[in-house]
Design a protein around this motif. Structure first.
Motif, PDB file in Angstrom:
ATOM      1  N   ASP A 529       2.299  -2.358 -11.001  1.00 45.79           N
ATOM      2  CA  ASP A 529       1.785  -3.691 -10.369  1.00 45.79           C
ATOM      3  C   ASP A 529       0.392  -3.307  -9.745  1.00 45.79           C
ATOM      4  OD1 ASP A 529       2.076  -6.690  -8.831  1.00 45.79           O
ATOM      5  OD2 ASP A 529       1.400  -5.244  -7.418  1.00 45.79           O
ATOM      6  N   VAL A 530      -0.793  -4.091  -9.875  1.00 42.86           N
ATOM      7  CA  VAL A 530      -1.945  -3.727  -9.753  1.00 42.86           C
ATOM      8  C   VAL A 530      -2.177  -3.822  -8.107  1.00 42.86           C
ATOM      9  CG1 VAL A 530      -3.184  -4.474 -11.627  1.00 42.86           C
ATOM     10  CG2 VAL A 530      -2.760  -6.114  -9.942  1.00 42.86           C
ATOM     11  N   ARG A 531      -1.563  -4.501  -7.322  1.00 41.58           N
ATOM     12  CA  ARG A 531      -1.584  -4.572  -5.851  1.00 41.58           C
ATOM     13  C   ARG A 531      -1.099  -3.338  -5.311  1.00 41.58           C
ATOM     14  NH1 ARG A 531      -0.368  -9.468  -7.913  1.00 41.58           N
ATOM     15  NH2 ARG A 531      -2.005 -11.176  -7.613  1.00 41.58           N
ATOM     16  N   ARG A 532       0.181  -2.884  -5.843  1.00 39.77           N
ATOM     17  CA  ARG A 532       0.668  -1.747  -5.556  1.00 39.77           C
ATOM     18  C   ARG A 532      -0.243  -0.536  -5.725  1.00 39.77           C
ATOM     19  NH1 ARG A 532       6.271  -1.245  -7.605  1.00 39.77           N
ATOM     20  NH2 ARG A 532       6.233   0.590  -6.650  1.00 39.77           N
ATOM     21  N   LEU A 533      -0.699  -0.678  -7.061  1.00 42.26           N
ATOM     22  CA  LEU A 533      -1.565   0.503  -7.658  1.00 42.26           C
ATOM     23  C   LEU A 533      -2.858   0.548  -6.426  1.00 42.26           C
ATOM     24  CD1 LEU A 533      -2.382   2.620  -9.471  1.00 42.26           C
ATOM     25  CD2 LEU A 533      -3.397   0.714 -10.900  1.00 42.26           C
ATOM     26  N   ALA A 534      -3.572  -0.609  -6.233  1.00 40.69           N
ATOM     27  CA  ALA A 534      -4.570  -0.522  -5.413  1.00 40.69           C
ATOM     28  C   ALA A 534      -4.320   0.034  -3.938  1.00 40.69           C
ATOM     29  CB  ALA A 534      -5.275  -1.884  -5.102  1.00 40.69           C
ATOM     30  N   ASP A 535      -3.369  -0.290  -3.376  1.00 43.54           N
ATOM     31  CA  ASP A 535      -2.659  -0.036  -2.053  1.00 43.54           C
ATOM     32  C   ASP A 535      -2.645   1.591  -2.027  1.00 43.54           C
ATOM     33  OD1 ASP A 535      -2.556  -2.364  -1.031  1.00 43.54           O
ATOM     34  OD2 ASP A 535      -0.637  -2.605  -1.590  1.00 43.54           O
ATOM     35  N   MET A 536      -2.041   2.211  -3.525  1.00 36.71           N
ATOM     36  CA  MET A 536      -1.750   3.473  -3.396  1.00 36.71           C
ATOM     37  C   MET A 536      -3.164   4.152  -3.350  1.00 36.71           C
ATOM     38  SD  MET A 536      -0.465   5.824  -6.488  1.00 36.71           S
ATOM     39  CE  MET A 536      -2.186   5.916  -7.357  1.00 36.71           C
ATOM     40  N   LEU A 537      -4.045   3.871  -4.178  1.00 35.57           N
ATOM     41  CA  LEU A 537      -5.455   4.425  -4.404  1.00 35.57           C
ATOM     42  C   LEU A 537      -6.354   4.463  -2.916  1.00 35.57           C
ATOM     43  CD1 LEU A 537      -6.356   3.173  -7.752  1.00 35.57           C
ATOM     44  CD2 LEU A 537      -5.737   5.546  -7.323  1.00 35.57           C
ATOM     45  N   ILE A 538      -5.990   3.444  -2.350  1.00 35.68           N
ATOM     46  CA  ILE A 538      -7.032   3.153  -1.023  1.00 35.68           C
ATOM     47  C   ILE A 538      -6.270   4.008   0.023  1.00 35.68           C
ATOM     48  CG2 ILE A 538      -6.041   1.215   0.210  1.00 35.68           C
ATOM     49  CD1 ILE A 538      -9.548   1.681  -0.773  1.00 35.68           C
ATOM     50  N   ASP A 539      -4.867   4.153   0.029  1.00 33.92           N
ATOM     51  CA  ASP A 539      -4.022   5.169   0.870  1.00 33.92           C
ATOM     52  C   ASP A 539      -4.434   6.584   0.586  1.00 33.92           C
ATOM     53  OD1 ASP A 539      -2.873   2.875   1.955  1.00 33.92           O
ATOM     54  OD2 ASP A 539      -1.089   3.077   1.013  1.00 33.92           O
ATOM     55  N   LEU A 540      -4.530   6.888  -0.537  1.00 33.19           N
ATOM     56  CA  LEU A 540      -4.957   8.194  -0.888  1.00 33.19           C
ATOM     57  C   LEU A 540      -6.360   8.483  -0.396  1.00 33.19           C
ATOM     58  CD1 LEU A 540      -4.477  10.715  -2.532  1.00 33.19           C
ATOM     59  CD2 LEU A 540      -5.629   9.797  -4.612  1.00 33.19           C
ATOM     60  N   ALA A 541      -7.491   7.548  -0.399  1.00 29.73           N
ATOM     61  CA  ALA A 541      -8.858   7.609   0.066  1.00 29.73           C
ATOM     62  C   ALA A 541      -8.546   7.798   1.583  1.00 29.73           C
ATOM     63  CB  ALA A 541      -9.517   6.411  -0.289  1.00 29.73           C
ATOM     64  N   GLU A 542      -7.748   7.077   2.240  1.00 31.54           N
ATOM     65  CA  GLU A 542      -7.715   7.139   3.590  1.00 31.54           C
ATOM     66  C   GLU A 542      -7.199   8.421   4.079  1.00 31.54           C
ATOM     67  OE1 GLU A 542      -8.550   5.703   7.440  1.00 31.54           O
ATOM     68  OE2 GLU A 542      -8.585   4.446   5.622  1.00 31.54           O
ATOM     69  N   GLU A 543      -6.063   9.082   3.341  1.00 27.21           N
ATOM     70  CA  GLU A 543      -5.713  10.296   3.843  1.00 27.21           C
ATOM     71  C   GLU A 543      -6.712  11.393   3.633  1.00 27.21           C
ATOM     72  OE1 GLU A 543      -2.278  10.905   1.402  1.00 27.21           O
ATOM     73  OE2 GLU A 543      -0.963   9.307   2.265  1.00 27.21           O
ATOM     74  N   ARG A 544      -7.471  11.392   2.599  1.00 27.71           N
ATOM     75  CA  ARG A 544      -8.336  12.339   2.330  1.00 27.71           C
ATOM     76  C   ARG A 544      -9.578  12.011   3.207  1.00 27.71           C
ATOM     77  NH1 ARG A 544      -9.959  11.703  -3.517  1.00 27.71           N
ATOM     78  NH2 ARG A 544     -11.255  10.159  -2.962  1.00 27.71           N
ATOM     79  N   GLY A 545      -9.911  11.038   3.622  1.00 23.80           N
ATOM     80  CA  GLY A 545     -10.990  11.076   4.702  1.00 23.80           C
ATOM     81  C   GLY A 545     -12.212  10.914   4.098  1.00 23.80           C
ATOM     82  N   GLY A 546     -13.345  11.526   4.345  1.00 28.62           N
ATOM     83  CA  GLY A 546     -14.495  11.661   3.919  1.00 28.62           C
ATOM     84  C   GLY A 546     -15.607  10.935   4.646  1.00 28.62           C
TER      85      GLY A 546
END
Length: 701
Positions: A529-546
């Motif tokens: 599902d694209v919405r769940r995929l988008a959530d996963m990717l943005i959560d990864l960016a959040e955990e990584r910070g930057g």
């Protein structure tokens, strides 16, 4: 002290040894102990140390028992016996004696053991001295050292806490630092309470341990009988040194916190620029009172906390403003797209520094276009500040306007670059614009200095799509290089197009290509599902910070629902091939009648024939004819693609009347038409609405 004689009464020739003058000067007594005879001779100084008159001592060690308590005697005997047994040359011990007046005195003795040629101990020569002052000095130094260590530890905790507070960005960060195991608990505090001054009241933001909340204290007035209210009013700290003092000073509060077993407390005003912004309280359950040094340390700590809170409050205010501006610049809603699932996400940057603004110039957009097409935009304006967000908002609106006007993707990008160049700004922007025909799956992509798109296929494999590109927006106009090549990709049903900014890809110390490969692997393994995929990717960016923001757009093609037997027909027509031209005409005629558009068959056949003829006459290559049913059969679409990039122009018919009528007929007979760039060529398309009555199944007679 027992008799250590061996029964032999002969005495050494040099016995007893005589006291050295240095010993006398240092108030040390001496003794000479003949172990064989069991006699121990002491000098006058030793008599004085043991508080015995010479006539009271008969040179026998056991006589000293009147001054040495039994426990001390047994301990001293054990020390001497051990030294004699293990072959030691000397020993030393501290012990207590009881003087005539009943007071106790610490005494120290050292003995040197003389042995014969067989190693047998025969004699001990030693000293005794009054050690009371020595041990008192040691105790004083130890106590002072412990106090100094405690003070250094408290100072170190304050320094560490202050250093940690320097990295606290929000009010909650400040509270977390203070409650951390390396924070105020090392100062001995059991719990922490804290409140901020808001509109003449104190709002509680940290309430101490679980279950310690006092009803009615979440918001209190400055004139109420609470310690935090008092220190805010007086701008002076309040140190409470006993439970009795707490109960007497704050009878309203005390009954509610007796279960915490508080023995003392320190309440500090949090003052910035002579203005109170809040108050904090440290509650203790294992101490009474505060030294002057401890009070000074806590006051200094309160000042540091106040500065950190002020910074955190300014940061949160600016963050709210910045995020409000950012959200205002991004699309408020994303339109639904028939035949596709769309997901968009944005993550603000995490920027350090004094201001700590969480704002940037990344954006996404989805633009509905005629003919069931849709334009997907992803972009990144240089910088992380409100100016970048403002430029982003203007650029997004301009791109949307140019695309909605029907310009080709390359023209949209070129005009946006000119617009940015003419703005009063030195910022540039990277951008990727993808115009997708969801009926055909054809996606035309234009890239301006941006990272390539990714496509996840129906089998969950994901790949990077290399796309030819031009200079970033603003720079291409400045350097006079406005040519943006158009790349065409096929997005089949079940495929997902992913557009993102470099904040999702780049990592400190890592190569961009490595980041793209890592992202590709994540997408391949991610949710369907694209919405769940988008959530996963943005959560990864959040955990990584930057320190870069992230914009993300996913477009998943479902495929349009067409009636049974309808969909897509295509015919390749080569130049000089009349048979292929005849087959194309037949395909159009048969499909139109089969798909229920019989009443418009003549119009559709005429327009299709005109477009095919124009493609063969005015270009040097073949024509590709495609017929599609759109919107569940409510519209029919005819496309004729050729290899020429020259756009057709409407013009008046010539004097002979045999040319110039093609586009006029197309305009008059179709409901919508247009031209799209397709790689190095173009596609002329037109659409026809099919009335409801024509689409009903016909009964056979």
């Amino acid at each position: 002290m027992g008799d250590r004689g061996a029964g032999t009464m002969s005495l050494p020739d040099d016995w007893p040894d005589h006291a050295h003058a240095i010993l006398v000067l240092n108030r040390m007594g001496s003794f000479d102990w003949d172990l064989d005879a069991g006699l121990m001779v002491m000098d006058a100084q030793a008599h004085e140390i043991f508080d015995m008159f010479p006539e009271e001592y008969d040179d026998r060690p056991e006589t000293l028992a009147i001054r040495v308590p039994p426990n001390e005697g047994r301990r001293l005997d054990a020390t001497v016996s051990q030294a004699l047994k293990d072959g030691s040359e000397n020993y030393g011990a501290y012990f207590r004696i009881r003087r005539r007046d009943g007071t106790q005195q610490w005494t120290h003795t050292q003995g040197y053991i003389r042995r014969d040629e067989t190693g047998r101990p025969r004699r001990i020569i030693g000293i005794v001295r009054d050690a009371t002052q020595e041990l008192a000095d040691i105790a004083t130094r130890r106590e002072r050292l412990e106090q100094d260590n405690a003070l250094r530890e408290q100072t170190s905790v304050v320094q560490l806490t202050t250093a940690a507070l320097a990295h606290a960005r929000t009010v909650q960060d400040v509270i977390d630092v203070l409650k951390d195991t390396h924070g105020l608990t090392h100062l001995g505090a059991t719990s922490l309470v804290m409140g901020l001054v808001e509109a003449g009241r104190i709002r509680l933001i940290a309430e101490g341990p679980t279950g310690s909340f006092v009803p009615g204290t979440d918001v209190t007035g400055l004139d109420e009988p609470y310690p935090m209210s008092e220190v805010v009013r007086t701008l002076s700290p309040r140190f409470i040194e006993s439970p009795e003092e707490f109960a007497a000073g704050y009878p309203v509060l005390w009954p509610h916190i007796t279960g915490l077993r508080i023995t003392s407390a320190a309440y500090l005003p949090l003052i910035v620029q002579a203005r109170p912004i809040g108050a904090m309280g440290l509650l203790y359950s294992n101490r009474h009172g505060f030294t002057a040094e401890e009070r000074n340390i806590l006051v200094a700590l309160g000042s540091s906390i106040a500065q950190s809170l002020q910074r955190a409050m300014f940061y949160e205010q600016e963050k709210d403003i910045a995020q409000g501006l950012q959200q205002a610049m991004l699309p408020r809603t994303i339109p639904s797209v028939r035949g596709a699932d769309v997901a968009v996400r944005y993550r603000a940057a995490t920027i350090g520094g004094s201001l700590g603004r969480d704002i940037g110039g990344d954006w996404y957009d989805l633009i509905p276009l005629p003919g069931g097409r849709v334009g997907a935009v992803i972009g990144d304006v240089q910088g992380h500040d409100t100016h970048a967000a403002a430029v982003m908002g203007q650029l997004r609106i301009v791109l949307r306007a140019y695309a909605a006007e029907g310009h080709t993707p390359a023209t949209v990008m070129a005009r946006a670059s000119v617009f940015l160049h003419e703005l009063d700004t030195d910022r540039f922007a990277t951008c990727l614009y993808a115009e997708a025909d969801l009926a055909t799956g054809v996606v035309q992509v234009v890239r301006a200095g941006h990272i390539d798109p990714l496509v996840r296929q129906a089998d969950r494999t994901c790949r990077r799509i290399p796309v030819a590109g031009g200079l970033p927006l603003g720079l291409s106009a400045e350097f006079g290089s406005l040519e943006y090549p158009v790349s065409t990709i096929e997005l089949d049903p079940g495929h997902t197009l992913l557009l993102c900014t470099d904040g999702l890809v780049e990592q400190p110390g890592a190569d961009l290509d490595d980041g793209m490969r890592a992202l590709t692997a994540l997408i391949a393994a991610g949710p369907e599902d694209v919405r769940r995929l988008a959530d996963m990717l943005i959560d990864l960016a959040e955990e990584r910070g930057g320190d870069d923001d992230v914009a993300l757009l996913l477009l998943h093609r479902r495929g349009l629902d067409a009636p049974a037997g309808r969909g897509r027909l295509q015919q390749h027509v080569a130049p000089g091939d009349p048979e292929a031209l005849h087959e194309a005409r037949h395909m159009v005629r048969a499909a139109v009648r089969t798909w229920g558009a019989r009443d418009r068959a003549d119009e559709i056949e005429l327009v299709a024939d005109e477009l095919i003829t124009n493609a063969l006459m005015h270009t040097e290559g073949a024509a590709i004819v495609t017929l599609r049913a759109l919107a569940g059969g409510r519209r029919l679409r005819v496309e004729v693609e050729d290899s020429s990039s020259a756009l057709p122009r409407r013009r008046e018919a010539g004097e002979s009347g045999v040319s110039g009528r093609g586009l006029l007929l197309v305009h008059l007979l179709t409901d919508d038409w247009g031209v799209e760039a397709r790689g190095g060529g173009k596609c002329v398309w037109c659409e026809f609405e099919v009335p409801e009555a024509e689409r009903r199944p016909r009964r056979r007679t």
